[in-house]
Design a protein around this motif. Structure first.
Motif, PDB file in Angstrom:
ATOM      1  N   GLN A   1     -60.519  15.125 -14.720  1.00  0.00           N
ATOM      2  CA  GLN A   1     -60.985  16.484 -14.435  1.00  0.00           C
ATOM      3  C   GLN A   1     -60.640  17.469 -15.557  1.00  0.00           C
ATOM      4  O   GLN A   1     -60.653  18.681 -15.328  1.00  0.00           O
ATOM      5  CB  GLN A   1     -60.401  16.960 -13.108  1.00  0.00           C
ATOM      6  N   SER A   2     -60.345  16.931 -16.719  1.00  0.00           N
ATOM      7  CA  SER A   2     -60.100  17.826 -17.849  1.00  0.00           C
ATOM      8  C   SER A   2     -60.720  17.212 -19.099  1.00  0.00           C
ATOM      9  O   SER A   2     -61.877  17.485 -19.411  1.00  0.00           O
ATOM     10  CB  SER A   2     -58.599  18.086 -18.031  1.00  0.00           C
TER      11      SER A   2
ATOM     12  N   ALA B   1     -61.172  26.710 -16.662  1.00  0.00           N
ATOM     13  CA  ALA B   1     -62.298  27.225 -15.874  1.00  0.00           C
ATOM     14  C   ALA B   1     -62.983  28.399 -16.559  1.00  0.00           C
ATOM     15  O   ALA B   1     -64.134  28.699 -16.257  1.00  0.00           O
ATOM     16  CB  ALA B   1     -61.830  27.658 -14.488  1.00  0.00           C
TER      17      ALA B   1
ATOM     18  N   GLU C   1     -66.022  31.267 -15.068  1.00  0.00           N
ATOM     19  CA  GLU C   1     -67.240  30.842 -14.384  1.00  0.00           C
ATOM     20  C   GLU C   1     -66.951  30.030 -13.119  1.00  0.00           C
ATOM     21  O   GLU C   1     -66.236  29.035 -13.163  1.00  0.00           O
ATOM     22  CB  GLU C   1     -68.096  30.011 -15.338  1.00  0.00           C
ATOM     23  N   ILE C   2     -67.574  30.437 -12.025  1.00  0.00           N
ATOM     24  CA  ILE C   2     -67.482  29.695 -10.766  1.00  0.00           C
ATOM     25  C   ILE C   2     -67.997  28.270 -10.971  1.00  0.00           C
ATOM     26  O   ILE C   2     -67.411  27.303 -10.464  1.00  0.00           O
ATOM     27  CB  ILE C   2     -68.321  30.392  -9.670  1.00  0.00           C
ATOM     28  N   ALA C   3     -69.094  28.130 -11.694  1.00  0.00           N
ATOM     29  CA  ALA C   3     -69.681  26.796 -11.913  1.00  0.00           C
ATOM     30  C   ALA C   3     -68.663  25.867 -12.554  1.00  0.00           C
ATOM     31  O   ALA C   3     -68.507  24.713 -12.134  1.00  0.00           O
ATOM     32  CB  ALA C   3     -70.931  26.913 -12.795  1.00  0.00           C
ATOM     33  N   GLN C   4     -67.975  26.354 -13.544  1.00  0.00           N
ATOM     34  CA  GLN C   4     -67.002  25.500 -14.216  1.00  0.00           C
ATOM     35  C   GLN C   4     -65.786  25.257 -13.331  1.00  0.00           C
ATOM     36  O   GLN C   4     -65.196  24.171 -13.342  1.00  0.00           O
ATOM     37  CB  GLN C   4     -66.618  26.106 -15.578  1.00  0.00           C
TER      38      GLN C   4
ATOM     39  N   LEU D   1     -65.961  24.864 -10.096  1.00  0.00           N
ATOM     40  CA  LEU D   1     -66.411  23.810  -9.175  1.00  0.00           C
ATOM     41  C   LEU D   1     -66.394  22.450  -9.854  1.00  0.00           C
ATOM     42  O   LEU D   1     -66.081  21.432  -9.242  1.00  0.00           O
ATOM     43  CB  LEU D   1     -67.824  24.123  -8.668  1.00  0.00           C
ATOM     44  N   ASN D   2     -66.731  22.453 -11.117  1.00  0.00           N
ATOM     45  CA  ASN D   2     -66.686  21.226 -11.903  1.00  0.00           C
ATOM     46  C   ASN D   2     -65.256  20.702 -12.027  1.00  0.00           C
ATOM     47  O   ASN D   2     -64.996  19.506 -11.847  1.00  0.00           O
ATOM     48  CB  ASN D   2     -67.296  21.522 -13.276  1.00  0.00           C
ATOM     49  N   LEU D   3     -64.319  21.610 -12.297  1.00  0.00           N
ATOM     50  CA  LEU D   3     -62.904  21.213 -12.380  1.00  0.00           C
ATOM     51  C   LEU D   3     -62.392  20.760 -11.022  1.00  0.00           C
ATOM     52  O   LEU D   3     -61.588  19.839 -10.916  1.00  0.00           O
ATOM     53  CB  LEU D   3     -62.045  22.395 -12.824  1.00  0.00           C
TER      54      LEU D   3
ATOM     55  N   TYR E   1     -64.142  19.488  -8.390  1.00  0.00           N
ATOM     56  CA  TYR E   1     -64.677  18.293  -7.738  1.00  0.00           C
ATOM     57  C   TYR E   1     -65.933  17.799  -8.459  1.00  0.00           C
ATOM     58  O   TYR E   1     -66.945  17.488  -7.850  1.00  0.00           O
ATOM     59  CB  TYR E   1     -64.980  18.620  -6.260  1.00  0.00           C
ATOM     60  N   GLY E   2     -65.857  17.747  -9.788  1.00  0.00           N
ATOM     61  CA  GLY E   2     -66.996  17.292 -10.585  1.00  0.00           C
ATOM     62  C   GLY E   2     -67.103  15.780 -10.583  1.00  0.00           C
ATOM     63  O   GLY E   2     -67.669  15.180  -9.672  1.00  0.00           O
ATOM     64  N   ASN E   3     -66.538  15.144 -11.603  1.00  0.00           N
ATOM     65  CA  ASN E   3     -66.602  13.681 -11.668  1.00  0.00           C
ATOM     66  C   ASN E   3     -65.810  13.005 -10.552  1.00  0.00           C
ATOM     67  O   ASN E   3     -66.204  11.930 -10.092  1.00  0.00           O
ATOM     68  CB  ASN E   3     -66.086  13.189 -13.025  1.00  0.00           C
TER      69      ASN E   3
ATOM     70  N   SER F   1     -65.798  13.636  -7.633  1.00  0.00           N
ATOM     71  CA  SER F   1     -66.637  13.512  -6.432  1.00  0.00           C
ATOM     72  C   SER F   1     -67.254  12.122  -6.365  1.00  0.00           C
ATOM     73  O   SER F   1     -67.672  11.673  -5.301  1.00  0.00           O
ATOM     74  CB  SER F   1     -67.741  14.571  -6.427  1.00  0.00           C
TER      75      SER F   1
END
Lengths: 373, 373
Positions: free
Chosen positions: A29-30, A72, A75-78, A80-82, A84-86, A88
């Motif tokens: 996640q990084s 992050a 950005e909210i998008a980033q 969310l990626n941090l 629960y991105g990959n 998930s």
């Protein structure tokens, strides 16, 4: 370095080691690279770090991991990626909570109104709220407006479009909002009490914001979106706009995120924590005992998180839907407390005495409950 | 009346009846009311109708249900709601396929380029494509541009930002795109062959489209978004814009949708069908044998759907990622065929001879495979 923490439930597969699972999570996640190819600076500054682990059962642990806020950005998008991105895509990782206090300055704004703000707008201070949905899809504008009128005369506090009523030819958005707003006015003149109409603005990219403004201009009392269809950042975008209209968030399309024991989010995290941070004034969630799948303690946990005061954000009104019927209003209201907004649908439509009588039954019961107990 | 069909896998719980489950589905995803309170006109015009059921095993069936196109109107958001809104919260319902031919006129546009269009732009006609990601997060603009240069000199066809590289202070979007585009130019002058740089434009509402235009203006060769973070309608919005840049879709945040046997979507449906309809020129999916969770036949099914010619849409390049390493390039390329774009990450970074040599190893192997076999 500023950090934020996230608490994960980690379920180990046969032969899987906790330390390795945590280390992989911190990397995945990084940097998304094995540790050995990282520079010392990157390894120290960017990779997540475990703060605490707690054993919950034989193969289930909780781990608190600290992440650099800079990962992050703003950005909210980033975020969310941090969050629960990959991961998930990986088994055995479930999100339990985040430390929102550190996320409120740079990222999340929370609800614009919250429970107190909604009570001020609605002038209802001492009881739970009643809510229902205008349906079915396929009804004309005048049919929906007539329904809205009858619900309002019966005293329902909040009358919203069904989430399947969008901008189809059956009842186009602008005409529908105009007609339902008029219905609220007409009912208020008749009863002396005002019901509130919330229009569904779930729509394609770009269009959501247009409808939010339009709903305001046309006199709607609030809006509803399905953030898992529009994209979660869209909910936050609305909450940051300078438009004086509360927002309901609806769980359509979110199901699998909260339905797996060892994956995704707890209902509490999604509805009570994340949606609150994203700015939902009301959070609709599938109620226990309805046609959906949460149990009572999961619902109680959502309520608790949506309302708890130790948050940097205003509160969100829990809005349980599904399984609440005229005949069990009292039970659910006592279970969930006065800071709830009960969403009742089919039960009102099925009531033998008709819509207005059904609405009156519903709202009378809410007023009769002794909220001190 | 125009209709579209969706095929569901229905897994029955103990004591659950197939007919009732289907009837509930037909009502839930349209009128959201019991049949007895519907008018005859609504019951006939709006509610879904079962076309076919097939028994797959003791408690598992497939059902084809026809829905009125008018229920979706002209909005992707409302289509997603009809497809998997409230039923996402119910157990035992999984989406297998949709009849896209009836959805292409009013709703979906598909990829702007597709495999043929990408081959024309890349001038590569007779082999699989090589792709990699610029990382780790935390690297400066010049570090990332230097990496991009070395990958390009080594001959990688497509070099994209890692999906965690957004617009953080480490390497802000505009400066990063400028520097990476320059790196592509510089490498092309040195080698006589051009690599393509795709920038990650995953961002908050509104900002995605700005970055798409900006990436184009700055000379990027394409973009990438994580549609489950931005919202799926955002992907389609980009595909409809008049901007001449191919789009990669990345699966971050999508995990739980495709990881449950009896819920959500098959990987084939999500990546091969829905993302294709939404306009992804490349679909990244978690490859079998990598650090994620699909098996080989699921991956093959994604490839098949992304590439099959009986669709109203242009094709999408399957872009498997995870578990593909320098030492097994040949195996994966033979398994997936020449119309694939292999995404290799860590393996290149770990290569003892350095980035440029790793890239050369990767790309040389792709060129040596006998694609006739």
């Amino acid at each position: 370095m500023s950090i934020f923490t996230v608490t994960y439930q980690l379920a180990l597969a046969d032969g899987e080691e906790l330390d390795k699972k945590i280390r992989n999570l911190c990397l995945e996640q990084s940097v998304e690279l094995p540790e050995k190819v990282l520079s010392k600076a990157i390894a120290e500054k960017i990779v997540g770090r475990v703060r605490q682990t707690i054993k919950r059962s034989d193969a289930v642990y909780e781990a608190v991991i600290a992440w650099p806020l800079d990962n992050a950005g703003t950005e909210i998008a980033q975020f969310l990626n941090l969050l629960y991105g990959n991961i998930s895509l990986k088994p055995g990782i479930k999100i339990l909570s985040a430390d929102w206090s550190s996320l409120a300055d740079t990222l999340f704004v929370g609800p614009r109104f919250g429970i107190d703000g909604i009570r001020d707008r609605f002038h209802i201070f001492d009881r739970a709220l009643s809510a229902t949905a205008l349906k079915p899809m396929g009804s004309s504008v005048s049919d929906l407006a007539d329904l809205a009128f009858r619900f309002a005369v019966g005293g329902i506090d909040l009358i919203k479009d069904d989430h399947g009523i969008a901008n189809q030819n059956y009842a186009p958005f602008v005409k529908r909002v105009e007609a339902c707003v008029k219905a609220m006015d007409r009912a208020a003149r008749q009863t002396g009490q005002r019901s509130r109409y919330f229009s569904n603005i779930t729509a394609d990219a770009g269009e959501v914001e247009y409808r939010y403004r339009k709903a305001y201009e046309l006199g709607a009392d609030g809006v509803m979106i399905c953030p898992h269809i529009t994209g979660l950042p869209v909910l936050h975008r609305l909450a940051r706009l300078d438009i004086d209209l509360p927002i309901i968030a609806h769980p359509a399309f979110a199901g699998p995120l909260t339905m797996d024991e060892s994956r995704g989010f707890t209902p509490d995290f999604l509805y009570g924590q994340l949606w609150r941070a994203l700015g939902a004034d009301f959070v609709i969630y599938p109620n226990a005992g309805g046609r959906f799948s949460y149990n009572l303690s999961e619902c109680m946990a959502v309520n608790e998180s949506a309302r708890q005061p130790y948050s940097p954000f205003k509160t969100s009104f829990p809005m349980p839907g599904g399984g609440i019927k005229i005949e069990n209003i009292g039970r659910w209201t006592r279970a969930y407390g006065k800071d709830s907004c009960l969403l009742v649908g089919s039960s009102l439509y099925e009531y033998p005495g008709g819509i207005e009588a059904a609405a009156r039954q519903f709202t009378t019961q809410l007023k009769e409950i002794n909220y001190e107990s």
